[in-house]
Design an enzyme around this catalytic site. Sequence first.
Site, PDB file in Angstrom:
ATOM      1  N   TYR B 310       0.846  -1.193   0.000  1.00 16.59           N
ATOM      2  CA  TYR B 310       0.000   0.000   0.000  1.00 16.59           C
ATOM      3  C   TYR B 310       0.881   1.243   0.000  1.00 16.59           C
ATOM      4  CZ  TYR B 310      -4.102   2.851   0.970  1.00 16.59           C
ATOM      5  OH  TYR B 310      -5.130   3.763   0.880  1.00 16.59           O
ATOM      6  N   TYR B 361      -5.200   5.366  -7.506  1.00 15.28           N
ATOM      7  CA  TYR B 361      -5.471   5.245  -6.073  1.00 15.28           C
ATOM      8  C   TYR B 361      -6.927   4.852  -5.897  1.00 15.28           C
ATOM      9  CZ  TYR B 361      -5.654   6.210  -1.091  1.00 15.28           C
ATOM     10  OH  TYR B 361      -5.804   6.093   0.273  1.00 15.28           O
TER      11      TYR B 361
END
Lengths: 141, 407
Positions: B310, B361
Amino acid sequence: MSERFFPDSMPQPMADATTLPWWQAAAEHRLVVQRCTACQHTRLPPAPICSECRSTDADWKEVSGRGEVYTYTIVHRPIAADQELPYVIAVIALEDAGGVRIISNVVDVSPDVIAVGLPVELVWEDMSADLAIPRFRPRRP
Amino acid sequence: MSRPKAHIVGVGESAYARWGKIGDVTEHALACQAIQRAVADAGLSLDDVDGLASFAEDRNEAIFMAAELGLPALRFANMVWMTGGGGGCAAISNAAMAVETGQAEVVVVYRALCQGQFFRFGTGGMDASAPPKPEPPTVQHANSLFLASMGFAIPYGLLMAAAAYALPTRRHMHLYGTTSAQLGHIAVTFREHASRNPRAVMGSRPMTLDDHQASPMIADPHRLFDCCLESDGACAVVITTAERARDLAKGRVEILASDQGAPKGYAFGPFTNANIADDLYATGACEEMAGRLWGKAGLGPKDVDVAQIYDHFTGCVLMQLEDFGFCARGEGGPFIESGALSWHGGSLPTNTHGGGLSEAYIHGLNHVVEGVRALRGESTSPVENAEVCLVTSGACVPSSAVLLGKT
């Protein structure tokens, strides 16, 4: 009224019944941390129960506002109208608060001077008659 | 006695775009598209789906999605806690638990974002051009625990994620000498991976380390290119039982282990919590979770062939690499500088899609999608003979992770 560092358009704090006394103390220019009366553990933000001994009894300890910069960021983007750039957001390790740190700003500081470990002192900014925000500046000798 | 493990059998996504570029389609329509594609990829029909899961306060509630999609029945619906992308792998984990325990048979995890139609993450929801309200500033009523907590951050201007996660990164630099250039290597490597991926929003825009160092400062030490993209798009992942997965033609991937959560006293992490334990502050707060994850799978960092980490901010990638034991605490900078993250010859090929920094994203669910593709041999930056993929969600917030295995 005190010296001003940030405009009125800055985001305003929100509080519930657990955290409101902290803001009421701030309005009187008292920087406090919550202290468990059973085990003396200090905490911020305020909470209804001690995370260490689970007692629900607590009082408020006023602290000096001396401390040092634990970490910081120099922000180059405004979040509010008429804001001076850049501005410094920092975590301040408070000196006499049982190890408690607080998120705040360091004002009156050049970006060249800001550093982890910088000694700072409290300066209150009155945003209005009933809202005072604790900020910090490099400690004066 | 261990149950047969759940499998991921399908992945899909909408087109990805820069924030605000998808304005003619609603966010839930985008979610429907991603879900349909993922279900088709699995070789299943929407008539097979009986569970939905999402995270990060997805606006597209499962009960409405189930009705729109015409699911015959909704037997399982789940939303993970609120702290943004930290819940991505947790949603996978919860879906896996649902199918492993018979609560549902086919669960789709989805995430859709149309930032132009709601608010742009980078602004924290504030409009910096708005004039001040006529009323004098005062303490407002917090109608949630979250808002009461934010009361200790926002009066100081701490409202942008780029500023919040600069705080632990700066502390890491102070403690270990980590440099901006080391962070830059992360951004440059992921951009190179994106350049090979036609889905990537930044695929056609190469980046050098000099470009990174010349990019504008947002919240020191975060330059623009240390920050993830702000994107519009949706993706989805289909999870079912081991038994059902065996009948499906396409490459299935086993969920070897999953874990989620936060260490003691962490709350929302550095965003609102100045009092994170000292030994935890300059970390991604994933170390305990990583230990549990390795334990469940009977694997360790050396067993990972490819990772999807992440990447909301470069510093958070670096701290996670330490949390998960790919290098020692404080050694993240040199580890990255060694070229470890490159798809081509790196010791830990990472974010082979380009990540949140350069693909899109989508709150990190696209990292799970890429994890599946990496093990199926479908990645545009393939890692040969990859058998185990780590996917992480979050860092510096309550987090989650899964280990995926090739079957």
